[in-house]
Design an enzyme around this catalytic site. Sequence first.
Site, PDB file in Angstrom:
ATOM      1  N   GLU A 152       0.880   3.892   1.778  1.00  0.00           N
ATOM      2  CA  GLU A 152       1.316   4.332   3.104  1.00  0.00           C
ATOM      3  C   GLU A 152       2.473   3.492   3.633  1.00  0.00           C
ATOM      4  OE1 GLU A 152      -3.319   4.564   3.234  1.00  0.00           O
ATOM      5  OE2 GLU A 152      -1.778   3.431   2.160  1.00  0.00           O
TER       6      GLU A 152
ATOM      7  N   CYS B 191      -6.511   2.233   5.481  1.00  0.00           N
ATOM      8  CA  CYS B 191      -7.159   0.995   5.923  1.00  0.00           C
ATOM      9  C   CYS B 191      -6.634   0.643   7.321  1.00  0.00           C
ATOM     10  CB  CYS B 191      -6.857  -0.131   4.939  1.00  0.00           C
ATOM     11  SG  CYS B 191      -5.127  -0.675   4.951  1.00  0.00           S
TER      12      CYS B 191
ATOM     13  N   HIS C  53       0.853  -1.187   0.000  1.00  0.00           N
ATOM     14  CA  HIS C  53       0.000   0.000   0.000  1.00  0.00           C
ATOM     15  C   HIS C  53       0.892   1.242   0.000  1.00  0.00           C
ATOM     16  CE1 HIS C  53      -3.953  -1.809   1.769  1.00  0.00           C
ATOM     17  NE2 HIS C  53      -3.327  -2.696   0.999  1.00  0.00           N
TER      18      HIS C  53
END
Length: 163
Positions: free
Chosen positions: A66, A94, A64
């Site tokens: 991040e 998330c 992801h």
Amino acid sequence: MSGPTPDWVFSDAERAGMEAALEEAHAAVESGDVPVGAVLLDSEGRIVARGRNRREADRDPTSHAEILALRAASSALGRWRLEGCTLVVTLEPCAMCAAAAVLARLACVVWGAADPKGGFAGSLGNLLDDPRLNHRVAVHGGLMAREARVLLENFFAKLRDRG
């Protein structure tokens, strides 16, 4: 509570960070990945790391934006504790990414578009400000939300059209 953070004034550094994160999100599309981008700002508001979704490109469910930005920042700064840093991301994090922000000891997370089906920085819950955890991260949502949302909507519309 999802959506924009009421009465929050975003800084110039956060706005510049979101513009850079949106550039990363656009680049994610080239590899067939969902257009999510992230940057990490140091305590002075300088970009120290960037990331974009690479799950398809890497064939890795943890790639992801991040997570990749946090890894790059840790490498660039030579430490895993990213105290004083702000993560700026185009989509509400998330659960995995919110937990990583807590574990990295970030000061703040700023996100663009809400994620009502998977967001854990206000929509489905808020791991960033959970009093049961050993660290809390300030969170502010809604920065350049329209731009981030339109990018995601266009991406998924093209996927549906390919059917």
